[in-house]
Design a protein around this motif. Structure first.
Motif, PDB file in Angstrom:
ATOM      1  N   UNK B  48      15.376  -1.916  -9.875  1.00  0.00           N
ATOM      2  CA  UNK B  48      16.200  -0.698 -10.459  1.00  0.00           C
ATOM      3  C   UNK B  48      15.018   0.216 -11.866  1.00  0.00           C
ATOM      4  N   UNK B  49      16.259  -1.028 -12.446  1.00  0.00           N
ATOM      5  CA  UNK B  49      15.725  -0.473 -13.923  1.00  0.00           C
ATOM      6  C   UNK B  49      14.259  -0.937 -13.711  1.00  0.00           C
ATOM      7  N   UNK B  50      13.053  -1.396 -13.568  1.00  0.00           N
ATOM      8  CA  UNK B  50      11.593  -1.148 -13.918  1.00  0.00           C
ATOM      9  C   UNK B  50      10.513  -0.383 -13.033  1.00  0.00           C
ATOM     10  N   UNK B  51      11.464  -0.994 -12.072  1.00  0.00           N
ATOM     11  CA  UNK B  51      10.137  -0.261 -10.669  1.00  0.00           C
ATOM     12  C   UNK B  51      10.442   0.766  -9.570  1.00  0.00           C
ATOM     13  N   UNK B  52      10.297   1.454  -9.187  1.00  0.00           N
ATOM     14  CA  UNK B  52      10.019   2.157  -8.007  1.00  0.00           C
ATOM     15  C   UNK B  52       9.788   1.875  -6.864  1.00  0.00           C
ATOM     16  N   UNK B  53      10.273   2.016  -5.480  1.00  0.00           N
ATOM     17  CA  UNK B  53       9.879   2.260  -4.392  1.00  0.00           C
ATOM     18  C   UNK B  53       8.671   2.730  -4.312  1.00  0.00           C
ATOM     19  N   UNK B  54       7.649   2.714  -3.420  1.00  0.00           N
ATOM     20  CA  UNK B  54       6.858   3.840  -2.507  1.00  0.00           C
ATOM     21  C   UNK B  54       6.570   3.205  -1.739  1.00  0.00           C
ATOM     22  N   UNK B  55       6.166   3.917  -0.297  1.00  0.00           N
ATOM     23  CA  UNK B  55       6.337   3.626   1.695  1.00  0.00           C
ATOM     24  C   UNK B  55       5.375   2.255   1.603  1.00  0.00           C
ATOM     25  N   UNK B  56       4.460   1.675   0.763  1.00  0.00           N
ATOM     26  CA  UNK B  56       4.420   0.780   1.116  1.00  0.00           C
ATOM     27  C   UNK B  56       4.676  -0.106   0.869  1.00  0.00           C
ATOM     28  N   UNK B  57       5.621  -0.422   0.337  1.00  0.00           N
ATOM     29  CA  UNK B  57       6.590  -2.186   0.192  1.00  0.00           C
ATOM     30  C   UNK B  57       6.727  -2.047  -1.905  1.00  0.00           C
ATOM     31  N   UNK B  58       5.170  -1.718  -2.180  1.00  0.00           N
ATOM     32  CA  UNK B  58       5.059  -2.487  -3.332  1.00  0.00           C
ATOM     33  C   UNK B  58       6.380  -1.790  -4.320  1.00  0.00           C
ATOM     34  N   UNK B  59       6.177  -2.593  -5.240  1.00  0.00           N
ATOM     35  CA  UNK B  59       7.035  -1.730  -6.700  1.00  0.00           C
ATOM     36  C   UNK B  59       6.306  -1.615  -7.004  1.00  0.00           C
ATOM     37  N   UNK B  60       6.524  -0.414  -8.198  1.00  0.00           N
ATOM     38  CA  UNK B  60       5.375   0.105  -8.502  1.00  0.00           C
ATOM     39  C   UNK B  60       6.509   0.649 -10.104  1.00  0.00           C
ATOM     40  N   UNK B  61       5.559   0.282 -10.846  1.00  0.00           N
ATOM     41  CA  UNK B  61       6.072   0.379 -12.701  1.00  0.00           C
ATOM     42  C   UNK B  61       6.463   0.830 -13.077  1.00  0.00           C
ATOM     43  N   UNK B  62       7.726   1.372 -13.603  1.00  0.00           N
ATOM     44  CA  UNK B  62       7.940   2.707 -13.869  1.00  0.00           C
ATOM     45  C   UNK B  62       7.344   3.293 -15.392  1.00  0.00           C
ATOM     46  N   UNK B  63       5.847   2.918 -15.530  1.00  0.00           N
ATOM     47  CA  UNK B  63       5.152   3.143 -16.649  1.00  0.00           C
ATOM     48  C   UNK B  63       4.361   4.170 -16.387  1.00  0.00           C
TER      49      UNK B  63
END
Lengths: 428, 453
Positions: B48-63
């Motif tokens: 939750x702190x460093x990544x967000x979720x996209x539809x394909x399930x691969x975490x996306x860095x909050x950057x």
């Protein structure tokens, strides 16, 4: 028409009516002593007193919402009860004269309880206070937090020098906590918003439309959800609702049965020794308070004299400067007065507007409606926000004035110290 | 609560990648001594702190990635995407075709205003993805061109636009014998600007990390990648989840806020350093066991002797004995042996963490006179180990350890400034001598404040 048969009152029933009525009353109250205690209290038996002191304490002191009240000693409770009754204007002196240790006074306490029940909707108020709240409660004003000042802050005696770096450290910590609090509140709002939108259409009450956090929790985990301390144990939401039901039913039943209680209370009053005619009942100021009061009075007098001394020469100087008579002068004077009057009216309006909410000040349930939906009952968030914003603006102005005064004072102090250069910090 | 990272310049982007990679690897590292439920809570908190979720399930860095030339950003983006484990957002970057030739003034006065709107929009998009924003990391070098000038400009912007959010700048302190001739000028300007608009400056010294790589990690040919990975490891061991309090098993929601409240509430003391232990490579771990007592003893001595490595510590340095008059202003010509701290934060991760004895860190002799150890010393813990390190400890401290390096930089910069060398590069783009003088004055004040502890 036949003869109406009169229901013969069974003497056994009559005897039972009073203790049953008292039992119902006890079920309604937060902590109820047994009917036997009430009976003993009528005869002023000492063993009845402590239970009644505790009962009055629960009735008179507002219970915090989560039931987590620190348990006070009997003596402290007794003092608190006396003070609260005095505050409400309870007329019988005998109660005030009861010893603080809570060992005596059953009968007087019974009378006090009856007085409270008779003079106002005490039971209803108690029930409202301890109501289980199912909604997401949102405060709409600061009245509650202003009324209860919170735990007493120990005053720190600063003997000797205080390192200003320490003060700056503390100030900085406070600022960071404030920012963290803001972030937490934003998080709470975001999450509430999610729950409200996910549970749209789930609520049986159409005007609400969606579930609150508590209600969602109740559906998810009926037994374990929302555990709260009540009476020393952790109680789930379902249990709290059940307990509340019991009390509400008891309250309804009480209304049917209370007549027999009042008839009995007459006999209790009759059993009291006649009170000598008493002078008007004045609150007494405890001894230490008197000294502090003296100090405050003297300070106020000094302040008033100072103000007088300041006002007189200024007024005279102004008169001298402005001075003069004649039509032109009186016209401008009238204009000035009018301007001042308008300023005052504006100020008053702003204050009232800022403080004036048409709805009561208690916390409201937060409900999310769809855009374009008809306006429901209750406050609109935009209205509350506007009121809070105008309040904020007022407070900002006051803050600015206070800061200006502070700076002036600092500058003055610096001026008195020779050889000191004061470099104000870079503006934030 | 989430943290949005802004990666600036070559340095910032390369390090940023390693940081996200380290965080992800740690949170997915198989754990032997931790219950499944706890591990899941840890993973969720980190995610939750460093990544967000996209539809394909691969975490996306909050950057948000920013650089004035495309090469490094493209490399970074593709490295992340190819790993298949996590990635950067498709549209979360901004790069231009031209560099800035290590010119701070160009970065600050030209690139900054020119790209202000686009960059702030990218940041705004990232912020909107968060349920709640704890604050920002800004990763940048102090002495380079793009990262430093643009970073200073951007931090000021963040201060204006997100004044309630917290900002921590991860600053890469250049090598003492760096290649950029004007690096000291750049450093002065960067630091003085950041001091005014940032909440905390977490300094990573290239020299120190380089030594760690060489001595302890047994790396023969040290690349920037090695250095960045050590750095990422340090940051990960600070910001991964920890329990919110003594006796609690819930993970704290706002570590950035808690850290700032504990370490940098005073506006004059914002410079932080981080040390960690053990510093050996993961491969050597299998052959070593550690005790908390041993780890903490070394860590404490590293702190007070101002060592950055766990090897070659000067054990002669001792805290001053109480009863002796506290030393007043220490002339900098005298070497500062004992490193006085203002505040310390120790973070312990691993087995039996609750048995660790931290009494030695609560010694008042370690701290300045105007803060008691109960306020000045803080500890965070979790039973969940970091990566493969069965026990590990990190120390973030606000202490005198950066005074000497700072003083050196200021000295060198002043010498150059006195002869007005290379100033035209700056004045050409609107950075006047006055700005330099302001910078010198502010940093001299910082040095004096830290020396007077």
């Amino acid at each position: 028409m036949g003869r109406r048969r009169r229901r013969r009152v069974d003497p056994a029933d009559a005897a039972r009516a009073l203790p049953e009525a008292i039992a119902v009353l006890t079920r309604t109250l937060p902590t109820g002593p047994s009917p036997e205690t009430f009976r003993r209290a009528k005869f002023d038996r000492p063993e009845a007193a402590p239970a009644l002191w505790r009962l009055l304490f629960c009735v008179l002191s507002p219970m915090p919402a989560d039931g987590a009240s620190p348990s006070l000693a009997l003596e402290a409770q007794a003092r608190s009860v006396k003070a609260a009754l005095r505050f409400q204007g309870y007329p019988r002196r005998a109660l005030a004269q009861l010893p603080d240790d809570g060992s005596q006074g059953g009968r007087e306490l019974l009378l006090a309880l009856a007085w409270l029940l008779a003079r106002g909707p005490t039971l209803e108020q108690l029930l409202a206070q301890s109501r289980v709240r199912l909604g997401d409660e949102m405060p709409v004003c600061e009245c509650e937090s202003l009324a209860s000042p919170g735990p007493a802050v120990p005053s720190v005696e600063a003997d000797g020098c205080v390192d200003t770096r320490h003060l700056q450290w503390l100030m900085g910590k406070l600022r960071f906590r404030w920012r963290k609090l803001m972030a937490s509140q934003q998080e709470q709002c975001a999450l509430l918003g999610k729950i409200h939108s996910y549970t749209r259409g789930c609520h049986s009450d159409r005007s609400l439309g969606h579930l609150s956090v508590t209600e969602t929790e109740l559906l998810r985990d009926p037994e374990g959800g929302q555990q709260v301390r009540a009476g020393g144990t952790k109680v789930g939401l379902l249990q709290r609702l059940e307990r509340e039901n019991v009390r509400l039913e008891a309250a309804l039943e009480w209304r049917r049965r209370e007549l027999v209680f009042w008839q009995w209370m007459d006999t209790v009053l009759g059993a009291c020794p006649p009170e000598a005619s008493q002078p008007a009942f004045l609150p007494e100021i405890p001894a230490q308070g008197a000294a502090e009061l003296e100090l405050v009075v003297r300070e106020l007098q000094a302040l008033q004299e100072e103000l007088q001394a300041a006002v007189e020469p200024r007024r005279a100087a102004w008169e001298a400067r402005v001075g003069g008579h004649g039509p032109e002068w009186s016209a401008s004077r009238r204009a000035l007065q009018e301007a001042v009057r308008q300023d005052l009216v504006a100020l008053q309006w702003a204050w009232e507007r800022g403080g004036g909410l048409t709805q009561p000040h208690e916390p409201h349930r937060l409900v999310r409606t769809e855009a374009g939906a008809p306006e429901g009952r209750g406050l609109q968030a935009t209205e509350v926000i506007e009121v809070l914003r105008s309040r904020e603006a007022c407070l900002e102005v006051v803050l600015g004035q206070l800061q200006g005064q502070c700076q002036q004072e600092l500058a003055r102090l610096v001026g008195t110290l020779p050889g000191l250069i004061w470099i104000p910090p870079p503006g934030r | 609560m989430s943290i949005v990272t802004v990666q600036l310049g070559q340095c910032g982007n390369q390090i940023g990648f390693e940081v996200f990679d380290a965080l992800f690897s740690d949170s997915h590292c198989p754990q032997k001594f931790c219950s499944k439920r706890e591990n899941e809570a840890y993973q969720a908190s980190c995610k939750e702190r460093f990544f967000s979720e996209e539809e394909d399930g691969v975490p996306v860095a909050r950057a948000v990635l920013v650089d004035m030339e495309p090469k490094v950003i493209n490399q970074t983006l593709s490295k992340a995407a190819h790993s298949g484990r996590w990635k950067y957002g498709q549209h979360s970057h901004l790069c231009q075709k031209q560099g800035s030739g290590n010119n701070w003034a160009y970065g600050y006065s030209v690139h900054g205003p020119r790209h202000e709107e686009s960059i702030m929009n990218l940041i705004q998009k990232e912020v909107e993805k968060c349920d709640s924003l704890s604050g920002f990391f800004i990763v940048m070098s102090m002495a380079g061109g793009t990262g430093s000038g643009l970073g200073a400009f951007l931090t000021q912007n963040l201060q204006d636009q997100y004044s309630n959010s917290l900002k921590m700048n991860q600053i890469i302190w250049p090598y003492g014998t760096g290649e950029v001739i004007v690096q000291n000028y750049n450093s002065i300007l960067t630091l003085s600007h950041l001091y005014r608009s940032s909440d905390a400056l977490l300094v990573h010294e290239n020299d120190a990390v380089h030594k760690i790589c060489a001595k302890l990690m047994n790396i023969k040919q040290i690349s920037f990648r090695d250095i960045n990975q050590v750095l990422a490891h340090q940051l990960g061991s600070v910001f991964q989840p920890t329990y919110s309090g003594e006796g609690s098993f819930h993970y704290r929601r706002n570590p950035l806020g808690d850290l700032m409240e504990d370490l940098v509430p005073h506006p004059e003391f914002k410079m932080l350093g981080v040390r960690n232990i053990p510093q050996m490579s993961e491969n050597s771990l299998a052959y070593s066991t550690f005790t908390w007592a041993g780890l903490l003893k070394h860590l404490r001595q590293m702190l007070i002797s101002n060592a950055k490595m766990e090897e070659g510590i000067d054990w002669q340095v001792r805290p001053p004995l109480s009863g002796l008059p506290t030393l007043g202003k220490m002339p900098l010509s005298k070497e500062l042996h004992f490193n006085t701290s203002i505040a310390n934060l120790v973070i312990l991760r691993g087995k039996d963490v609750h048995s660790a004895d931290l009494g030695a860190f609560k010694d008042p002799a370690l701290y300045t006179s105007w803060l008691e150890p109960v306020t000045a010393f803080n500890v965070w813990k979790t039973q969940r180990a970091f990566s493969k390190y069965e026990k590990s400890a990190a120390l973030v401290s606000n202490s005198q350890s950066l005074v000497k390096p700072l003083d050196m930089i200021v000295g060198k910069a002043w010498n150059m400034f006195a002869s007005k060398a290379y100033l035209h590069q700056y004045t050409k783009f609107g950075i006047e001598e006055e700005d330099f003088l302001d910078g010198f004055a502010l940093l001299e004040q910082v040095i004096a404040s830290y020396s007077n502890l």
